[in-house]
Design an enzyme around this catalytic site. Structure first.
Site, PDB file in Angstrom:
ATOM      1  N   HIS A 162       0.850  -1.194   0.000  1.00 53.31           N
ATOM      2  CA  HIS A 162       0.000   0.000   0.000  1.00 53.31           C
ATOM      3  C   HIS A 162       0.886   1.245   0.000  1.00 53.31           C
ATOM      4  O   HIS A 162       2.075   1.165   0.306  1.00 53.31           O
ATOM      5  CB  HIS A 162      -0.919   0.032   1.231  1.00 53.31           C
ATOM      6  N   LYS A 166      -0.460   4.851   4.404  1.00 50.40           N
ATOM      7  CA  LYS A 166      -1.401   3.940   5.075  1.00 50.40           C
ATOM      8  C   LYS A 166      -0.908   3.640   6.486  1.00 50.40           C
ATOM      9  O   LYS A 166       0.248   3.296   6.696  1.00 50.40           O
ATOM     10  CB  LYS A 166      -1.562   2.640   4.268  1.00 50.40           C
TER      11      LYS A 166
END
Ligand code: NAD
Length: 259
Positions: A162, A166
Protein backbone atom coordinates in the site's frame (compact mmCIF):
# COMPACT_ATOMS: atom_id res chain seq x y z
CA UNK A 1 -35.07 10.45 -11.56
CA UNK A 2 -36.42 7.50 -13.53
CA UNK A 3 -38.67 4.86 -11.95
CA UNK A 4 -35.92 2.27 -12.07
CA UNK A 5 -33.05 4.38 -10.72
CA UNK A 6 -31.81 3.64 -7.23
CA UNK A 7 -32.16 6.67 -4.98
CA UNK A 8 -29.51 7.05 -2.30
CA UNK A 9 -28.62 9.21 0.68
CA UNK A 10 -24.89 9.50 1.32
CA UNK A 11 -23.76 9.94 4.95
CA UNK A 12 -20.20 11.27 5.18
CA UNK A 13 -20.69 13.10 1.89
CA UNK A 14 -17.86 15.58 2.52
CA UNK A 15 -15.33 12.79 3.02
CA UNK A 16 -13.00 11.12 0.50
CA UNK A 17 -15.27 8.14 -0.08
CA UNK A 18 -18.63 9.84 0.40
CA UNK A 19 -17.81 12.62 -2.06
CA UNK A 20 -16.75 10.09 -4.71
CA UNK A 21 -19.90 8.02 -4.17
CA UNK A 22 -22.01 11.17 -4.58
CA UNK A 23 -20.06 12.28 -7.68
CA UNK A 24 -20.28 8.85 -9.35
CA UNK A 25 -24.01 8.61 -8.55
CA UNK A 26 -24.61 12.02 -10.15
CA UNK A 27 -22.90 10.86 -13.34
CA UNK A 28 -24.83 7.60 -13.54
CA UNK A 29 -28.49 7.56 -14.64
CA UNK A 30 -29.02 4.32 -12.70
CA UNK A 31 -28.75 6.36 -9.48
CA UNK A 32 -30.46 9.41 -8.02
CA UNK A 33 -28.93 11.36 -5.16
CA UNK A 34 -31.72 12.14 -2.67
CA UNK A 35 -29.61 13.80 0.05
CA UNK A 36 -26.06 14.26 1.28
CA UNK A 37 -25.32 14.27 5.01
CA UNK A 38 -22.28 15.83 6.70
CA UNK A 39 -21.14 15.86 10.31
CA UNK A 40 -23.02 18.09 12.72
CA UNK A 41 -20.96 21.29 13.02
CA UNK A 42 -19.30 20.80 9.65
CA UNK A 43 -18.35 24.07 7.94
CA UNK A 44 -19.90 22.58 4.79
CA UNK A 45 -23.36 22.21 6.36
CA UNK A 46 -25.86 23.97 4.07
CA UNK A 47 -23.39 24.30 1.19
CA UNK A 48 -24.60 23.29 -2.29
CA UNK A 49 -23.04 19.95 -3.16
CA UNK A 50 -21.44 21.39 -6.29
CA UNK A 51 -22.58 23.95 -8.83
CA UNK A 52 -23.21 21.28 -11.46
CA UNK A 53 -24.89 18.89 -9.07
CA UNK A 54 -27.06 21.64 -7.60
CA UNK A 55 -28.23 22.71 -11.04
CA UNK A 56 -29.28 19.15 -11.87
CA UNK A 57 -31.45 18.65 -8.81
CA UNK A 58 -34.66 20.42 -7.76
CA UNK A 59 -34.48 21.78 -5.14
CA UNK A 60 -30.69 22.24 -5.22
CA UNK A 61 -28.87 19.52 -3.35
CA UNK A 62 -27.26 20.95 -0.21
CA UNK A 63 -25.19 19.19 2.38
CA UNK A 64 -27.23 18.68 5.57
CA UNK A 65 -26.30 17.72 9.09
CA UNK A 66 -27.98 14.55 10.46
CA UNK A 67 -30.59 16.53 12.42
CA UNK A 68 -31.71 18.44 9.31
CA UNK A 69 -31.66 15.21 7.30
CA UNK A 70 -34.10 13.72 9.82
CA UNK A 71 -36.30 16.80 10.09
CA UNK A 72 -36.70 16.94 6.29
CA UNK A 73 -36.62 13.20 5.71
CA UNK A 74 -36.84 12.17 2.07
CA UNK A 75 -37.68 8.65 1.03
CA UNK A 76 -34.99 6.71 -0.80
CA UNK A 77 -33.94 3.15 -1.57
CA UNK A 78 -30.63 2.98 0.27
CA UNK A 79 -28.64 5.00 2.80
CA UNK A 80 -24.90 4.65 2.19
CA UNK A 81 -22.67 5.44 5.18
CA UNK A 82 -18.93 5.98 4.78
CA UNK A 83 -18.23 8.18 7.79
CA UNK A 84 -17.32 7.24 11.35
CA UNK A 85 -18.40 4.89 14.10
CA UNK A 86 -20.15 7.82 15.81
CA UNK A 87 -22.46 8.26 12.79
CA UNK A 88 -23.85 4.75 12.65
CA UNK A 89 -26.81 5.36 14.98
CA UNK A 90 -27.66 8.49 12.98
CA UNK A 91 -27.50 6.54 9.73
CA UNK A 92 -29.84 3.94 11.19
CA UNK A 93 -32.29 6.71 12.14
CA UNK A 94 -32.05 8.24 8.64
CA UNK A 95 -32.63 4.83 7.01
CA UNK A 96 -35.72 4.37 9.23
CA UNK A 97 -37.08 7.80 8.34
CA UNK A 98 -36.43 7.17 4.63
CA UNK A 99 -37.79 3.62 4.55
CA UNK A 100 -34.45 2.61 3.09
CA UNK A 101 -32.00 -0.26 3.11
CA UNK A 102 -28.66 0.52 4.78
CA UNK A 103 -25.14 -0.01 3.49
CA UNK A 104 -22.32 0.78 5.93
CA UNK A 105 -18.80 0.88 4.50
CA UNK A 106 -17.30 2.56 7.58
CA UNK A 107 -14.55 0.47 9.15
CA UNK A 108 -13.46 -0.12 12.74
CA UNK A 109 -17.01 -0.09 14.08
CA UNK A 110 -17.52 -0.59 17.82
CA UNK A 111 -19.30 -3.70 19.09
CA UNK A 112 -22.17 -1.41 20.05
CA UNK A 113 -22.58 -0.13 16.47
CA UNK A 114 -22.37 -3.63 14.98
CA UNK A 115 -25.00 -4.81 17.49
CA UNK A 116 -27.25 -1.86 16.53
CA UNK A 117 -26.87 -2.72 12.84
CA UNK A 118 -27.62 -6.39 13.50
CA UNK A 119 -30.70 -5.35 15.43
CA UNK A 120 -31.83 -3.01 12.65
CA UNK A 121 -31.49 -5.83 10.10
CA UNK A 122 -34.69 -7.26 11.60
CA UNK A 123 -36.49 -4.30 10.02
CA UNK A 124 -34.58 -3.57 6.79
CA UNK A 125 -31.85 -4.94 4.53
CA UNK A 126 -28.46 -4.11 6.10
CA UNK A 127 -24.98 -4.75 4.72
CA UNK A 128 -21.79 -3.83 6.55
CA UNK A 129 -18.59 -4.36 4.59
CA UNK A 130 -15.15 -2.98 5.36
CA UNK A 131 -14.27 -3.57 1.72
CA UNK A 132 -16.88 -2.93 -0.96
CA UNK A 133 -14.62 -3.99 -3.86
CA UNK A 134 -16.34 -6.77 -5.80
CA UNK A 135 -12.92 -8.07 -6.91
CA UNK A 136 -11.70 -8.43 -3.33
CA UNK A 137 -14.81 -10.45 -2.41
CA UNK A 138 -14.16 -12.77 -5.38
CA UNK A 139 -10.45 -13.00 -4.45
CA UNK A 140 -11.33 -14.13 -0.93
CA UNK A 141 -13.69 -16.76 -2.31
CA UNK A 142 -11.04 -18.03 -4.77
CA UNK A 143 -8.43 -18.21 -2.01
CA UNK A 144 -10.76 -20.17 0.28
CA UNK A 145 -11.52 -22.59 -2.55
CA UNK A 146 -7.85 -23.03 -3.45
CA UNK A 147 -6.98 -23.74 0.19
CA UNK A 148 -9.71 -26.36 0.50
CA UNK A 149 -8.71 -28.04 -2.77
CA UNK A 150 -4.96 -28.09 -2.12
CA UNK A 151 -4.98 -28.91 1.59
CA UNK A 152 -2.41 -28.23 4.28
CA UNK A 153 0.51 -29.64 2.21
CA UNK A 154 0.65 -26.24 0.53
CA UNK A 155 2.07 -23.38 2.60
CA UNK A 156 0.21 -20.11 2.50
CA UNK A 157 1.66 -16.61 2.63
CA UNK A 158 0.12 -13.21 1.99
CA UNK A 159 2.06 -10.21 0.69
CA UNK A 160 0.34 -6.84 0.57
CA UNK A 161 1.52 -3.43 -0.64
CA UNK A 162 0.00 0.00 0.00
CA UNK A 163 0.94 3.66 -0.30
CA UNK A 164 3.33 5.16 2.22
CA UNK A 165 0.59 7.04 4.14
CA UNK A 166 -1.40 3.94 5.08
CA UNK A 167 -1.41 3.68 8.86
CA UNK A 168 -2.39 0.05 9.56
CA UNK A 169 -0.21 -2.91 8.66
CA UNK A 170 -1.11 -5.56 7.70
CA UNK A 171 -4.16 -4.14 5.93
CA UNK A 172 -7.69 -5.00 7.06
CA UNK A 173 -8.14 -6.81 3.75
CA UNK A 174 -5.04 -8.96 4.35
CA UNK A 175 -6.46 -9.90 7.75
CA UNK A 176 -9.79 -10.83 6.15
CA UNK A 177 -7.98 -12.99 3.60
CA UNK A 178 -6.02 -14.62 6.44
CA UNK A 179 -9.26 -15.29 8.24
CA UNK A 180 -10.68 -16.99 5.13
CA UNK A 181 -7.51 -19.09 4.78
CA UNK A 182 -7.74 -20.27 8.40
CA UNK A 183 -11.46 -20.83 8.10
CA UNK A 184 -10.72 -23.13 5.15
CA UNK A 185 -8.68 -25.28 7.54
CA UNK A 186 -5.24 -23.97 6.57
CA UNK A 187 -2.45 -23.07 8.95
CA UNK A 188 -1.23 -19.50 8.45
CA UNK A 189 1.25 -18.01 10.87
CA UNK A 190 1.20 -14.24 11.40
CA UNK A 191 4.84 -14.01 10.23
CA UNK A 192 3.67 -15.18 6.79
CA UNK A 193 1.63 -12.01 6.34
CA UNK A 194 4.01 -9.41 4.93
CA UNK A 195 3.22 -5.72 4.50
CA UNK A 196 5.13 -3.30 2.23
CA UNK A 197 4.57 0.46 2.38
CA UNK A 198 5.77 2.86 -0.29
CA UNK A 199 4.87 5.23 -3.10
CA UNK A 200 1.25 5.70 -4.10
CA UNK A 201 0.17 2.06 -4.43
CA UNK A 202 -3.63 1.99 -4.01
CA UNK A 203 -3.62 -1.60 -2.80
CA UNK A 204 -2.19 -4.96 -3.82
CA UNK A 205 -2.69 -8.38 -2.21
CA UNK A 206 -0.99 -11.58 -3.34
CA UNK A 207 -1.79 -14.92 -1.78
CA UNK A 208 0.75 -17.65 -2.48
CA UNK A 209 0.17 -21.36 -1.93
CA UNK A 210 3.50 -23.16 -2.25
CA UNK A 211 3.73 -26.94 -2.44
CA UNK A 212 6.29 -29.50 -3.59
CA UNK A 213 7.33 -28.58 -7.12
CA UNK A 214 4.85 -25.76 -7.70
CA UNK A 215 3.28 -22.65 -6.31
CA UNK A 216 0.08 -20.86 -7.11
CA UNK A 217 -0.54 -17.13 -6.70
CA UNK A 218 -3.77 -15.18 -6.62
CA UNK A 219 -3.34 -11.39 -6.88
CA UNK A 220 -5.77 -8.53 -6.54
CA UNK A 221 -4.62 -5.05 -7.59
CA UNK A 222 -6.61 -1.93 -6.91
CA UNK A 223 -5.81 0.82 -9.41
CA UNK A 224 -8.15 3.51 -8.06
CA UNK A 225 -9.96 4.17 -4.79
CA UNK A 226 -13.08 4.64 -6.91
CA UNK A 227 -13.49 0.89 -6.98
CA UNK A 228 -14.79 1.02 -3.39
CA UNK A 229 -17.27 3.76 -4.33
CA UNK A 230 -18.43 1.86 -7.43
CA UNK A 231 -18.74 -1.32 -5.36
CA UNK A 232 -20.82 0.58 -2.79
CA UNK A 233 -23.20 1.80 -5.51
CA UNK A 234 -23.45 -1.74 -6.88
CA UNK A 235 -24.32 -3.00 -3.38
CA UNK A 236 -26.92 -0.23 -2.90
CA UNK A 237 -28.68 -1.18 -6.14
CA UNK A 238 -28.64 -4.83 -5.05
CA UNK A 239 -29.91 -4.07 -1.54
CA UNK A 240 -32.87 -1.89 -2.53
CA UNK A 241 -35.28 -4.75 -3.22
CA UNK A 242 -34.09 -7.14 -0.52
CA UNK A 243 -36.24 -8.11 2.41
CA UNK A 244 -35.09 -7.25 5.92
CA UNK A 245 -31.95 -9.18 6.82
CA UNK A 246 -28.20 -9.14 7.38
CA UNK A 247 -26.27 -9.38 4.10
CA UNK A 248 -22.63 -9.76 3.09
CA UNK A 249 -20.63 -9.12 -0.07
CA UNK A 250 -20.93 -12.84 -0.81
CA UNK A 251 -24.73 -12.46 -0.93
CA UNK A 252 -24.35 -9.57 -3.39
CA UNK A 253 -22.13 -11.68 -5.64
CA UNK A 254 -24.07 -14.91 -5.23
CA UNK A 255 -21.02 -16.59 -3.67
CA UNK A 256 -21.31 -19.24 -0.97
CA UNK A 257 -21.73 -17.59 2.44
CA UNK A 258 -19.19 -18.79 5.00
CA UNK A 259 -20.63 -19.74 8.36
P1 NAD B 1 -12.89 10.76 5.53
O1 NAD B 1 -12.34 11.13 6.85
O2 NAD B 1 -12.34 11.40 4.31
O3 NAD B 1 -14.48 11.00 5.51
C1 NAD B 1 -15.34 10.70 6.56
C2 NAD B 1 -16.39 11.80 6.57
O4 NAD B 1 -17.43 11.42 7.47
C3 NAD B 1 -15.82 13.15 7.06
O5 NAD B 1 -16.18 14.17 6.16
C4 NAD B 1 -16.49 13.33 8.41
O6 NAD B 1 -16.74 14.70 8.72
C5 NAD B 1 -17.81 12.59 8.16
N1 NAD B 1 -18.54 12.27 9.37
C6 NAD B 1 -18.04 11.88 10.57
N2 NAD B 1 -19.05 11.73 11.45
C7 NAD B 1 -20.19 12.00 10.79
C8 NAD B 1 -21.56 12.04 11.16
N3 NAD B 1 -21.93 11.77 12.42
N4 NAD B 1 -22.49 12.34 10.22
C9 NAD B 1 -22.13 12.65 8.97
N5 NAD B 1 -20.83 12.66 8.56
C10 NAD B 1 -19.89 12.33 9.46
O7 NAD B 1 -12.74 9.18 5.44
P2 NAD B 1 -12.92 8.23 4.16
O8 NAD B 1 -11.60 7.91 3.58
O9 NAD B 1 -13.98 8.78 3.27
O10 NAD B 1 -13.43 6.89 4.88
C11 NAD B 1 -14.64 6.87 5.57
C12 NAD B 1 -14.82 5.49 6.19
O11 NAD B 1 -14.93 4.51 5.14
C13 NAD B 1 -13.64 5.04 7.04
O12 NAD B 1 -14.14 4.26 8.12
C14 NAD B 1 -12.83 4.18 6.09
O13 NAD B 1 -12.00 3.24 6.75
C15 NAD B 1 -13.93 3.51 5.33
N6 NAD B 1 -13.58 2.97 4.02
C16 NAD B 1 -14.23 1.86 3.63
C17 NAD B 1 -14.00 1.34 2.38
C18 NAD B 1 -14.79 0.13 1.95
O14 NAD B 1 -14.48 -0.44 0.89
N7 NAD B 1 -15.80 -0.25 2.68
C19 NAD B 1 -13.07 1.92 1.51
C20 NAD B 1 -12.41 3.08 1.94
C21 NAD B 1 -12.67 3.61 3.20
Amino acid sequence: MSESSTSIIVVGAAGRMGSRIAALALDDPRFALAACVVRDGSSRDGEPLAARAASRSTPPLVLKNPKKALENAVSCHCVIDFSSDAAVLESIAIARASGAALLVGTTALSDRSVAALRDESRHRAVLHSANTSLGVAVTIDLVARACRLLGDGYHCSIVEAHHIAKKDAPSGTALRIADAVRHAGHTLNDDQILAMRGGDVVGEHTIRLAGAGEYLEITHRATTRDLFARGALHCAAWLRDRPAGWYTMNDVLGLPVRS
